[in-house]
Scaffold this motif. Structure first.
Motif, PDB file in Angstrom:
ATOM      1  N   LEU A 189       0.841  -1.203   0.000  1.00  0.00           N
ATOM      2  CA  LEU A 189       0.000   0.000   0.000  1.00  0.00           C
ATOM      3  C   LEU A 189       0.874   1.251   0.000  1.00  0.00           C
ATOM      4  CD1 LEU A 189      -2.759  -1.059   2.559  1.00  0.00           C
ATOM      5  CD2 LEU A 189      -2.967  -0.936   0.062  1.00  0.00           C
ATOM      6  N   ARG A 190       1.997   1.171   0.690  1.00  0.00           N
ATOM      7  CA  ARG A 190       2.932   2.294   0.708  1.00  0.00           C
ATOM      8  C   ARG A 190       3.545   2.511  -0.677  1.00  0.00           C
ATOM      9  NH1 ARG A 190       5.146   0.766   5.100  1.00  0.00           N
ATOM     10  NH2 ARG A 190       7.054  -0.178   4.331  1.00  0.00           N
ATOM     11  N   THR A 191       3.867   1.415  -1.349  1.00  0.00           N
ATOM     12  CA  THR A 191       4.398   1.505  -2.714  1.00  0.00           C
ATOM     13  C   THR A 191       3.358   2.106  -3.656  1.00  0.00           C
ATOM     14  OG1 THR A 191       5.820  -0.433  -2.394  1.00  0.00           O
ATOM     15  CG2 THR A 191       5.301   0.165  -4.654  1.00  0.00           C
ATOM     16  N   LEU A 192       2.122   1.654  -3.526  1.00  0.00           N
ATOM     17  CA  LEU A 192       1.034   2.160  -4.366  1.00  0.00           C
ATOM     18  C   LEU A 192       0.841   3.656  -4.164  1.00  0.00           C
ATOM     19  CD1 LEU A 192      -1.315   1.537  -6.313  1.00  0.00           C
ATOM     20  CD2 LEU A 192      -2.707   0.989  -4.308  1.00  0.00           C
ATOM     21  N   ARG A 193       0.847   4.100  -2.916  1.00  0.00           N
ATOM     22  CA  ARG A 193       0.696   5.525  -2.632  1.00  0.00           C
ATOM     23  C   ARG A 193       1.857   6.331  -3.211  1.00  0.00           C
ATOM     24  NH1 ARG A 193      -2.953   8.442  -2.467  1.00  0.00           N
ATOM     25  NH2 ARG A 193      -4.025   7.738  -0.588  1.00  0.00           N
ATOM     26  N   SER A 194       3.061   5.786  -3.109  1.00  0.00           N
ATOM     27  CA  SER A 194       4.230   6.488  -3.621  1.00  0.00           C
ATOM     28  C   SER A 194       4.161   6.667  -5.130  1.00  0.00           C
ATOM     29  CB  SER A 194       5.503   5.722  -3.239  1.00  0.00           C
ATOM     30  OG  SER A 194       6.647   6.334  -3.775  1.00  0.00           O
ATOM     31  N   ARG A 195       3.688   5.624  -5.832  1.00  0.00           N
ATOM     32  CA  ARG A 195       3.628   5.691  -7.299  1.00  0.00           C
ATOM     33  C   ARG A 195       2.412   6.462  -7.795  1.00  0.00           C
ATOM     34  NH1 ARG A 195       3.286   6.763 -11.551  1.00  0.00           N
ATOM     35  NH2 ARG A 195       4.010   5.755 -13.503  1.00  0.00           N
ATOM     36  N   CYS A 196       1.314   6.434  -7.050  1.00  0.00           N
ATOM     37  CA  CYS A 196       0.087   7.137  -7.432  1.00  0.00           C
ATOM     38  C   CYS A 196      -0.312   8.084  -6.301  1.00  0.00           C
ATOM     39  CB  CYS A 196      -1.030   6.137  -7.719  1.00  0.00           C
ATOM     40  SG  CYS A 196      -0.653   4.897  -8.966  1.00  0.00           S
ATOM     41  N   PRO A 197       0.490   9.126  -6.064  1.00  0.00           N
ATOM     42  CA  PRO A 197       0.285   9.976  -4.886  1.00  0.00           C
ATOM     43  C   PRO A 197      -1.039  10.724  -4.866  1.00  0.00           C
ATOM     44  CG  PRO A 197       1.856  10.975  -6.409  1.00  0.00           C
ATOM     45  CD  PRO A 197       1.619   9.585  -6.895  1.00  0.00           C
ATOM     46  N   ASN A 198      -1.620  10.964  -6.025  1.00  0.00           N
ATOM     47  CA  ASN A 198      -2.866  11.737  -6.082  1.00  0.00           C
ATOM     48  C   ASN A 198      -4.108  10.867  -6.261  1.00  0.00           C
ATOM     49  OD1 ASN A 198      -1.450  14.248  -5.903  1.00  0.00           O
ATOM     50  ND2 ASN A 198      -0.905  14.026  -8.076  1.00  0.00           N
ATOM     51  N   ALA A 199      -3.907   9.567  -6.358  1.00  0.00           N
ATOM     52  CA  ALA A 199      -5.044   8.667  -6.558  1.00  0.00           C
ATOM     53  C   ALA A 199      -5.815   8.469  -5.250  1.00  0.00           C
ATOM     54  CB  ALA A 199      -4.559   7.320  -7.085  1.00  0.00           C
ATOM     55  N   ARG A 200      -7.087   8.197  -5.391  1.00  0.00           N
ATOM     56  CA  ARG A 200      -7.921   7.833  -4.248  1.00  0.00           C
ATOM     57  C   ARG A 200      -7.835   6.324  -4.092  1.00  0.00           C
ATOM     58  NH1 ARG A 200     -13.404   6.535  -5.042  1.00  0.00           N
ATOM     59  NH2 ARG A 200     -14.596   6.235  -3.111  1.00  0.00           N
ATOM     60  N   ILE A 201      -7.331   5.886  -2.947  1.00  0.00           N
ATOM     61  CA  ILE A 201      -7.110   4.462  -2.710  1.00  0.00           C
ATOM     62  C   ILE A 201      -8.126   3.962  -1.694  1.00  0.00           C
ATOM     63  CG2 ILE A 201      -5.483   2.710  -1.911  1.00  0.00           C
ATOM     64  CD1 ILE A 201      -3.216   4.560  -2.816  1.00  0.00           C
ATOM     65  N   VAL A 202      -8.979   3.052  -2.141  1.00  0.00           N
ATOM     66  CA  VAL A 202     -10.026   2.479  -1.297  1.00  0.00           C
ATOM     67  C   VAL A 202      -9.658   1.025  -1.006  1.00  0.00           C
ATOM     68  CG1 VAL A 202     -12.476   1.897  -1.104  1.00  0.00           C
ATOM     69  CG2 VAL A 202     -11.773   3.971  -2.331  1.00  0.00           C
ATOM     70  N   VAL A 203      -9.629   0.658   0.268  1.00  0.00           N
ATOM     71  CA  VAL A 203      -9.306  -0.719   0.648  1.00  0.00           C
ATOM     72  C   VAL A 203     -10.579  -1.392   1.142  1.00  0.00           C
ATOM     73  CG1 VAL A 203      -7.933  -2.206   2.137  1.00  0.00           C
ATOM     74  CG2 VAL A 203      -6.940  -0.098   1.234  1.00  0.00           C
ATOM     75  N   TRP A 204     -10.862  -2.553   0.566  1.00  0.00           N
ATOM     76  CA  TRP A 204     -12.045  -3.341   0.904  1.00  0.00           C
ATOM     77  C   TRP A 204     -11.578  -4.480   1.800  1.00  0.00           C
ATOM     78  CZ3 TRP A 204     -15.436  -6.103  -3.349  1.00  0.00           C
ATOM     79  CH2 TRP A 204     -16.753  -6.246  -2.876  1.00  0.00           C
ATOM     80  N   VAL A 205     -11.959  -4.449   3.073  1.00  0.00           N
ATOM     81  CA  VAL A 205     -11.406  -5.379   4.043  1.00  0.00           C
ATOM     82  C   VAL A 205     -12.523  -6.090   4.789  1.00  0.00           C
ATOM     83  CG1 VAL A 205     -11.280  -3.639   5.880  1.00  0.00           C
ATOM     84  CG2 VAL A 205      -9.694  -5.563   5.922  1.00  0.00           C
ATOM     85  N   ARG A 206     -12.248  -7.299   5.233  1.00  0.00           N
ATOM     86  CA  ARG A 206     -13.239  -8.075   5.978  1.00  0.00           C
ATOM     87  C   ARG A 206     -13.633  -7.351   7.255  1.00  0.00           C
ATOM     88  NH1 ARG A 206     -12.899 -12.030   9.789  1.00  0.00           N
ATOM     89  NH2 ARG A 206     -10.648 -12.275   9.605  1.00  0.00           N
ATOM     90  N   ALA A 207     -14.924  -7.346   7.554  1.00  0.00           N
ATOM     91  CA  ALA A 207     -15.450  -6.659   8.739  1.00  0.00           C
ATOM     92  C   ALA A 207     -14.707  -7.103   9.992  1.00  0.00           C
ATOM     93  CB  ALA A 207     -16.946  -6.933   8.879  1.00  0.00           C
ATOM     94  N   GLY A 208     -14.324  -6.146  10.802  1.00  0.00           N
ATOM     95  CA  GLY A 208     -13.585  -6.414  12.021  1.00  0.00           C
ATOM     96  C   GLY A 208     -12.107  -6.117  11.902  1.00  0.00           C
TER      97      GLY A 208
END
Length: 358
Positions: A28-47
């Motif tokens: 996720l850190r790599t993704l943010r670094s390469r796409c700094p202006n993108a909106r990143i939504v993470v879909w995670v299991r409840a809890g």
């Protein structure tokens, strides 16, 4: 090839296990670094959403009902995630067929994931499954997740998990502890494992280890999820010296905040181990039915206790069908020696990964 410069919205389907979510944070850190202006939504299991609370590498967390949830709840989650789109990129981190289907319904396209069997037909950018080592074993989890990004032109050699805590999480722990200062050595004992009892070192040995450490001046915290209260109670009741049993009293966010205060976390190969590493807390971990190889990165500050000369391990069974010798052969004396050594060493940061945080 996907044009990363034009990516504005990314949907990431997170892994299903707590530890795997922690191990996804470098990617996720790599993704943010390469796409700094993108909106990143993470879909995670409840809890599991508190695992990522406070992270600056994502913009939004959406929850997915647990596997046993009614189809109506699952369908509602898919519709909500789809409505929050559209997305320019979908990253499916779990390897399951169902996770790829849900990502397609949610609009995470083009969809990137590992091409396991027929699942590759659901992927727009299928990535071949890679193995590591002469025996053809899978690469460490961090490498596998990063491999998806590397296939898109986002290489990275940063595999260190990093977690944050929020002000609210910190305040919950302060309220629980009554503002007590951190003067002595604080040690957490987490005797449970969501995976199953085969991963658990015996409760009576946790108690004996806790007494030995408390006798040397340490303050002992017994930690566990609500479903582990009986197990944690068995540990605290068998201890003869004072301890603080917090099992079931902390939500996952406050659990993070408490771990961050510890000098040492002692646990099984479970989510607690990964939380400790992500929060830069030294750990002593008991390995029984699982293979250290799959999670062999980021062990600089983890003392591994395992019995290598056991023919049936790793078996990855949730319940031991034999004599559980892989964990029963690990003694309290061995654990105490390793705990003393780890406390003497403290947190090692040979690569300077956390200098900024300090």
């Amino acid at each position: 090839m996907i044009d990363l410069d034009r990516v504005e919205n990314v949907l990431v389907r997170a892994p299903n296990w707590l530890g795997d979510v922690v191990m996804a944070t470098p990617a996720l850190r790599t993704l943010r670094s390469r796409c700094p202006n993108a909106r990143i939504v993470v879909w995670v299991r409840a809890g599991l959403e508190p695992v990522l609370a406070g992270s600056l590498d994502i913009d939004e967390v959406r929850t997915l009902p647990k596997g046993d949830a009614p189809w109506r709840e699952l369908s509602r989650s898919v519709r909500q995630v789809h409505k929050a789109g559209p997305y320019d990129l979908g990253l499916c981190l779990p390897d399951s067929f169902s996770s790829a289907i849900l990502m397609r319904f949610a609009g995470g396209r083009p969809l990137v994931g590992y091409a396991n069997a027929a699942r590759k037909l659901l992927l727009d950018h299928p990535v071949p499954v890679e193995v590591s080592g002469a025996e053809g074993r899978r690469a460490p989890r961090e490498d596998r997740i990063q491999g998806l990004l590397t296939s898109l032109g986002m290489p990275s050699h940063d595999f260190a998990p990093r977690l944050e805590t929020t002000t609210v999480e910190e305040e919950k722990v302060e309220d629980l502890l009554g503002g007590k200062g951190h003067r002595e050595t604080w040690i957490g004992l987490a005797p449970g494992a969501a995976y199953g009892p085969s991963k658990c070192w015996p409760a009576d040995r946790y108690a004996a280890l806790g007494d030995a450490l408390a006798n040397q001046g340490a303050r002992i915290f017994i930690l566990g999820a609500p479903g582990e209260r009986d197990l944690c109670s068995a540990v605290s009741q068998q201890m003869t010296l004072p301890c603080m049993d917090l099992s079931g009293q902390l939500d996952l966010g406050a659990f993070k905040a408490l771990i961050r205060r510890l000098d040492l976390m002692i646990c099984n190969d479970s989510g607690a181990r990964h939380l400790a590493v992500g929060l830069q807390v030294p750990a002593l971990v008991f390995f029984g039915p699982t293979d250290v190889w799959r999670t062999r990165r980021n062990l600089e500050n983890v003392s591994v206790l395992e019995k290598k000369e056991v023919s049936c391990r790793p078996c990855y069974k949730r319940n031991c069908p034999t004599d559980h010798r892989c964990l029963l052969d690990l003694t309290v004396a061995q654990a105490l020696e390793e705990a003393r050594a780890r406390l003497a060493t403290g947190w090692s940061d040979p690569k300077g990964l956390y200098e900024e945080a300090e």
